[in-house]
Write a protein that holds these residues in place. Structure first.
Motif, PDB file in Angstrom:
ATOM      1  N   UNK A  78      20.088 -23.211  28.980  1.00 17.70           N
ATOM      2  CA  UNK A  78      20.901 -22.274  28.202  1.00 17.70           C
ATOM      3  C   UNK A  78      22.029 -22.968  27.434  1.00 17.70           C
ATOM      4  N   UNK A  79      22.187 -24.278  27.622  1.00 14.36           N
ATOM      5  CA  UNK A  79      23.204 -25.049  26.897  1.00 14.36           C
ATOM      6  C   UNK A  79      22.572 -25.880  25.781  1.00 14.36           C
ATOM      7  N   UNK A  80      21.275 -25.793  25.646  1.00  9.80           N
ATOM      8  CA  UNK A  80      20.560 -26.604  24.662  1.00  9.80           C
ATOM      9  C   UNK A  80      20.312 -25.805  23.392  1.00  9.80           C
ATOM     10  N   UNK A  81      20.237 -26.517  22.316  1.00  9.43           N
ATOM     11  CA  UNK A  81      19.867 -25.906  21.047  1.00  9.43           C
ATOM     12  C   UNK A  81      18.410 -26.207  20.755  1.00  9.43           C
ATOM     13  N   UNK A  82      17.978 -25.885  19.584  1.00  9.77           N
ATOM     14  CA  UNK A  82      16.606 -26.192  19.188  1.00  9.77           C
ATOM     15  C   UNK A  82      16.623 -26.894  17.838  1.00  9.77           C
ATOM     16  N   UNK A  83      15.655 -27.722  17.652  1.00  8.70           N
ATOM     17  CA  UNK A  83      15.477 -28.428  16.395  1.00  8.70           C
ATOM     18  C   UNK A  83      14.009 -28.305  16.039  1.00  8.70           C
ATOM     19  N   UNK A  84      13.734 -28.017  14.796  1.00  7.22           N
ATOM     20  CA  UNK A  84      12.343 -27.970  14.368  1.00  7.22           C
ATOM     21  C   UNK A  84      12.224 -28.697  13.046  1.00  7.22           C
ATOM     22  N   UNK A  85      11.054 -29.123  12.759  1.00  6.81           N
ATOM     23  CA  UNK A  85      10.819 -29.831  11.515  1.00  6.81           C
ATOM     24  C   UNK A  85       9.611 -30.719  11.641  1.00  6.81           C
ATOM     25  N   UNK A  86       9.492 -31.629  10.734  1.00  5.71           N
ATOM     26  CA  UNK A  86       8.356 -32.542  10.717  1.00  5.71           C
ATOM     27  C   UNK A  86       8.874 -33.946  10.469  1.00  5.71           C
ATOM     28  N   UNK A  87       8.416 -34.879  11.280  1.00  3.05           N
ATOM     29  CA  UNK A  87       8.795 -36.275  11.118  1.00  3.05           C
ATOM     30  C   UNK A  87       7.731 -36.959  10.282  1.00  3.05           C
ATOM     31  N   UNK A  88       8.140 -37.494   9.157  1.00  4.26           N
ATOM     32  CA  UNK A  88       7.225 -38.216   8.275  1.00  4.26           C
ATOM     33  C   UNK A  88       7.622 -39.680   8.247  1.00  4.26           C
ATOM     34  N   UNK A  89       6.633 -40.537   8.378  1.00  6.99           N
ATOM     35  CA  UNK A  89       6.865 -41.979   8.342  1.00  6.99           C
ATOM     36  C   UNK A  89       6.242 -42.539   7.075  1.00  6.99           C
ATOM     37  N   UNK A  91       5.156 -45.836   5.697  1.00  5.52           N
ATOM     38  CA  UNK A  91       4.854 -47.230   6.020  1.00  5.52           C
ATOM     39  C   UNK A  91       3.813 -47.722   5.013  1.00  5.52           C
ATOM     40  N   UNK A  92       4.251 -48.512   4.074  1.00  2.00           N
ATOM     41  CA  UNK A  92       3.379 -48.945   2.977  1.00  2.00           C
ATOM     42  C   UNK A  92       2.186 -49.758   3.482  1.00  2.00           C
ATOM     43  N   UNK A  93       2.276 -50.305   4.680  1.00  2.00           N
ATOM     44  CA  UNK A  93       1.149 -51.060   5.222  1.00  2.00           C
ATOM     45  C   UNK A  93       0.052 -50.132   5.741  1.00  2.00           C
ATOM     46  N   UNK A  94       0.395 -48.880   6.032  1.00  2.00           N
ATOM     47  CA  UNK A  94      -0.560 -47.923   6.570  1.00  2.00           C
ATOM     48  C   UNK A  94      -1.071 -46.980   5.483  1.00  2.00           C
ATOM     49  N   UNK A  95      -0.147 -46.451   4.683  1.00  2.00           N
ATOM     50  CA  UNK A  95      -0.521 -45.478   3.666  1.00  2.00           C
ATOM     51  C   UNK A  95       0.545 -45.449   2.582  1.00  2.00           C
ATOM     52  N   UNK A  96       0.138 -45.117   1.376  1.00  2.00           N
ATOM     53  CA  UNK A  96       1.105 -44.987   0.288  1.00  2.00           C
ATOM     54  C   UNK A  96       1.872 -43.674   0.395  1.00  2.00           C
ATOM     55  N   UNK A  98       3.705 -40.516   2.770  1.00  2.00           N
ATOM     56  CA  UNK A  98       4.403 -40.301   4.047  1.00  2.00           C
ATOM     57  C   UNK A  98       3.417 -39.645   5.008  1.00  2.00           C
ATOM     58  N   UNK A  99       3.342 -40.176   6.218  1.00  2.00           N
ATOM     59  CA  UNK A  99       2.361 -39.728   7.202  1.00  2.00           C
ATOM     60  C   UNK A  99       3.074 -38.975   8.325  1.00  2.00           C
ATOM     61  N   UNK A 100       2.614 -37.770   8.660  1.00  2.00           N
ATOM     62  CA  UNK A 100       3.233 -37.061   9.792  1.00  2.00           C
ATOM     63  C   UNK A 100       2.928 -37.773  11.100  1.00  2.00           C
ATOM     64  N   UNK A 101       3.891 -37.786  12.001  1.00  2.00           N
ATOM     65  CA  UNK A 101       3.721 -38.465  13.296  1.00  2.00           C
ATOM     66  C   UNK A 101       3.846 -37.459  14.414  1.00  2.00           C
ATOM     67  N   UNK A 102       3.120 -37.713  15.482  1.00  2.00           N
ATOM     68  CA  UNK A 102       3.177 -36.873  16.671  1.00  2.00           C
ATOM     69  C   UNK A 102       3.679 -37.711  17.837  1.00  2.00           C
TER      70      UNK A 102
END
Length: 117
Positions: A78-89, A91-96, A98-102
């Motif tokens: 009951x003292x915690x908040x919430x955060x929502x969204x999407x983390x995008x990485x 990394x030019x070595x992986x993809x041109x 932004x890639x979502x991460x889990x």
């Protein structure tokens, strides 16, 4: 006395956290849950244990955050908040693109002065 802790960083220089004498800092770990399961059917089908453990893990994950720890260092649900969204990485070595991460961990702190985290 200077306490130093080094963290490896994805790219660039190592990050180092430094604490001066009399500077208060602590880290709370836990609670830790250990599940030991058994099933006589596992002698012929070991995946029974895996499936059971996975179901229990899902049940425990749905119960988070726990309300039973008494430590003042463990923030109650009951003292915690919430955060929502999407983390995008990006990394030019992986993809041109932004890639979502889990399954990434993001550290959050209560609002305060810069550097007070």
């Amino acid at each position: 006395m200077l306490v130093q802790s080094c963290f490896l960083h994805y790219a660039g220089e190592d990050l180092a956290v430094k604490f001066e004498t009399e500077e208060h800092w602590k880290k709370a770990f836990g609670p830790v849950f250990i599940y030991l399961n058994s099933n006589s059917a596992a002698k012929t089908n070991p995946s029974v244990l895996w499936k059971d453990a996975k179901q229990r893990m899902e049940k425990e994950a749905a119960s988070w955050p726990y309300s039973f720890p008494l430590s003042e260092d463990f923030v109650k649900s009951n003292q915690r908040g919430t955060v929502s969204g999407q983390l995008l990485i990006r990394d030019w070595f992986v993809s041109e693109k932004a890639v979502p991460r889990e399954s990434a961990y993001v550290g959050l702190a209560a609002p305060g002065e810069a550097g007070s985290w």
